[in-house]
Design a protein around this motif. Sequence first.
Motif, PDB file in Angstrom:
ATOM      1  N   PRO A 181       8.082  24.336  11.274  1.00  0.00           N
ATOM      2  CA  PRO A 181       6.860  25.042  11.677  1.00  0.00           C
ATOM      3  C   PRO A 181       7.131  26.216  12.619  1.00  0.00           C
ATOM      4  CG  PRO A 181       6.506  22.685  11.784  1.00  0.00           C
ATOM      5  CD  PRO A 181       7.976  22.899  11.533  1.00  0.00           C
ATOM      6  N   GLN A 182       8.115  26.058  13.511  1.00  0.00           N
ATOM      7  CA  GLN A 182       8.495  27.166  14.387  1.00  0.00           C
ATOM      8  C   GLN A 182       8.922  28.369  13.548  1.00  0.00           C
ATOM      9  OE1 GLN A 182      12.202  26.632  16.470  1.00  0.00           O
ATOM     10  NE2 GLN A 182      11.787  28.231  17.959  1.00  0.00           N
ATOM     11  N   LEU A 183       9.770  28.150  12.570  1.00  0.00           N
ATOM     12  CA  LEU A 183      10.244  29.237  11.710  1.00  0.00           C
ATOM     13  C   LEU A 183       9.092  29.879  10.947  1.00  0.00           C
ATOM     14  CD1 LEU A 183      12.467  30.934  10.401  1.00  0.00           C
ATOM     15  CD2 LEU A 183      12.778  29.062   8.736  1.00  0.00           C
ATOM     16  N   ILE A 184       8.225  29.062  10.387  1.00  0.00           N
ATOM     17  CA  ILE A 184       7.084  29.595   9.626  1.00  0.00           C
ATOM     18  C   ILE A 184       6.195  30.439  10.536  1.00  0.00           C
ATOM     19  CG2 ILE A 184       4.950  28.946   8.422  1.00  0.00           C
ATOM     20  CD1 ILE A 184       6.577  26.505   7.321  1.00  0.00           C
ATOM     21  N   VAL A 214       0.448  33.432  19.528  1.00  0.00           N
ATOM     22  CA  VAL A 214       0.140  32.213  20.282  1.00  0.00           C
ATOM     23  C   VAL A 214       0.688  30.986  19.565  1.00  0.00           C
ATOM     24  CG1 VAL A 214      -1.752  30.731  21.075  1.00  0.00           C
ATOM     25  CG2 VAL A 214      -1.856  33.207  21.470  1.00  0.00           C
ATOM     26  N   LEU A 215       0.487  30.935  18.269  1.00  0.00           N
ATOM     27  CA  LEU A 215       0.981  29.816  17.475  1.00  0.00           C
ATOM     28  C   LEU A 215       2.510  29.748  17.506  1.00  0.00           C
ATOM     29  CD1 LEU A 215      -0.038  27.546  15.640  1.00  0.00           C
ATOM     30  CD2 LEU A 215       0.140  29.128  13.722  1.00  0.00           C
ATOM     31  N   ALA A 216       3.156  30.892  17.370  1.00  0.00           N
ATOM     32  CA  ALA A 216       4.623  30.926  17.377  1.00  0.00           C
ATOM     33  C   ALA A 216       5.181  30.468  18.720  1.00  0.00           C
ATOM     34  CB  ALA A 216       5.119  32.330  17.034  1.00  0.00           C
ATOM     35  N   VAL A 217       4.574  30.909  19.805  1.00  0.00           N
ATOM     36  CA  VAL A 217       5.042  30.494  21.138  1.00  0.00           C
ATOM     37  C   VAL A 217       4.845  28.990  21.321  1.00  0.00           C
ATOM     38  CG1 VAL A 217       4.597  30.674  23.625  1.00  0.00           C
ATOM     39  CG2 VAL A 217       4.800  32.748  22.227  1.00  0.00           C
ATOM     40  N   LEU A 223       4.611  26.574  19.080  1.00  0.00           N
ATOM     41  CA  LEU A 223       5.534  25.794  18.248  1.00  0.00           C
ATOM     42  C   LEU A 223       6.980  25.937  18.709  1.00  0.00           C
ATOM     43  CD1 LEU A 223       3.853  26.413  14.803  1.00  0.00           C
ATOM     44  CD2 LEU A 223       3.971  24.243  16.043  1.00  0.00           C
ATOM     45  N   SER A 224       7.331  27.095  19.258  1.00  0.00           N
ATOM     46  CA  SER A 224       8.681  27.286  19.791  1.00  0.00           C
ATOM     47  C   SER A 224       8.912  26.421  21.025  1.00  0.00           C
ATOM     48  CB  SER A 224       8.915  28.759  20.121  1.00  0.00           C
ATOM     49  OG  SER A 224       8.970  29.523  18.936  1.00  0.00           O
ATOM     50  N   VAL A 225       7.904  26.338  21.878  1.00  0.00           N
ATOM     51  CA  VAL A 225       8.011  25.466  23.057  1.00  0.00           C
ATOM     52  C   VAL A 225       8.167  24.016  22.607  1.00  0.00           C
ATOM     53  CG1 VAL A 225       6.741  24.546  25.048  1.00  0.00           C
ATOM     54  CG2 VAL A 225       6.825  27.019  24.643  1.00  0.00           C
ATOM     55  N   ALA A 242       9.381  22.868  19.785  1.00  0.00           N
ATOM     56  CA  ALA A 242      10.713  22.672  19.201  1.00  0.00           C
ATOM     57  C   ALA A 242      11.775  22.567  20.298  1.00  0.00           C
ATOM     58  CB  ALA A 242      11.042  23.812  18.239  1.00  0.00           C
ATOM     59  N   SER A 243      11.666  23.413  21.305  1.00  0.00           N
ATOM     60  CA  SER A 243      12.645  23.378  22.397  1.00  0.00           C
ATOM     61  C   SER A 243      12.560  22.083  23.185  1.00  0.00           C
ATOM     62  CB  SER A 243      12.439  24.574  23.329  1.00  0.00           C
ATOM     63  OG  SER A 243      12.709  25.766  22.640  1.00  0.00           O
ATOM     64  N   VAL A 244      11.361  21.625  23.446  1.00  0.00           N
ATOM     65  CA  VAL A 244      11.194  20.358  24.163  1.00  0.00           C
ATOM     66  C   VAL A 244      11.791  19.216  23.351  1.00  0.00           C
ATOM     67  CG1 VAL A 244       9.470  18.673  24.942  1.00  0.00           C
ATOM     68  CG2 VAL A 244       9.207  21.088  25.539  1.00  0.00           C
ATOM     69  N   HIS A 245      11.569  19.252  22.037  1.00  0.00           N
ATOM     70  CA  HIS A 245      12.112  18.163  21.220  1.00  0.00           C
ATOM     71  C   HIS A 245      13.643  18.241  21.151  1.00  0.00           C
ATOM     72  CE1 HIS A 245      11.474  14.667  18.774  1.00  0.00           C
ATOM     73  NE2 HIS A 245      12.391  15.120  17.948  1.00  0.00           N
ATOM     74  N   VAL A 246      14.199  19.444  21.112  1.00  0.00           N
ATOM     75  CA  VAL A 246      15.668  19.573  21.168  1.00  0.00           C
ATOM     76  C   VAL A 246      16.189  18.934  22.456  1.00  0.00           C
ATOM     77  CG1 VAL A 246      17.537  21.238  21.531  1.00  0.00           C
ATOM     78  CG2 VAL A 246      15.949  21.566  19.660  1.00  0.00           C
ATOM     79  N   PHE A 247      15.497  19.181  23.551  1.00  0.00           N
ATOM     80  CA  PHE A 247      15.898  18.562  24.818  1.00  0.00           C
ATOM     81  C   PHE A 247      15.835  17.039  24.718  1.00  0.00           C
ATOM     82  CE2 PHE A 247      14.852  16.596  28.845  1.00  0.00           C
ATOM     83  CZ  PHE A 247      15.906  17.035  29.637  1.00  0.00           C
TER      84      PHE A 247
END
Length: 162
Positions: free
Chosen positions: A93-96, A128-131, A133-135, A137-142
Motif C-alpha cells: 500500500p505504501q508503494l501504491i 496525506v495517504l502516502a505519508v 502509509l509510509s509511517v 510501514a516504517s513502524v511495522h519495519v521497526f
Amino acid sequence: MPEFVNGLPLHVLVIHAVVVFVPLGALGTLAIAVWPAARRRIGWVVAGVVAVGTALTPIASASGELLQRRLPENPLITAHQQLGDQLIYFVVPQLIAVLGLMVAHTVSAQRADDGAAGGQVLVIIAAVLAVGLSVAASVHVFRVGDAGARAVWEGVANLPAK
C-alpha cells in the motif's frame, strides 16, 4: 534462492536492506508530500526507493523461513516470523500510494501547463495517504526488526564475558 552468501545467511543481508529502504522511502515520501519542488526533482526517485524496499520484502520473508527451518523451535523467532509475514501488507500500500501521489502530481502539472485548473486536491489527498502509509510501514519495519533482534540477542547480556 540461495540460503547463504559467502557463509552468511541471505536473510541477514536482505533484512538490512529492507530496514534501510523502507524508512528511507518514508522520509523521501514526507519530503515530496510537503515540498512541491522536491516532488518535481526527486519524486520518481523516491518512488524507486519505495519500490526497492517493497521488492526486497518477500525475499527477506522467504529467506527468513529458510533460516528458521535450520533453527530449533523458538517462540521469539515464531513471533518475528509472523510479524515479518505481515510486512508485505504495509509496503505494497505504501508503494501504491507513493506511485499515486506521483501520478496525481504529473497529471496536475500537465493540466496546469495546459491552462486547466484543479488537480491540487487530488495531490493533497494522495500526499496525506502516502505519508500515513509510509509511517505505518516504517513502524511495522521497526516492530519486525525489534522482534528479530530479541529472538537473536535476548539473554546475551546475561552471558559471562570471556
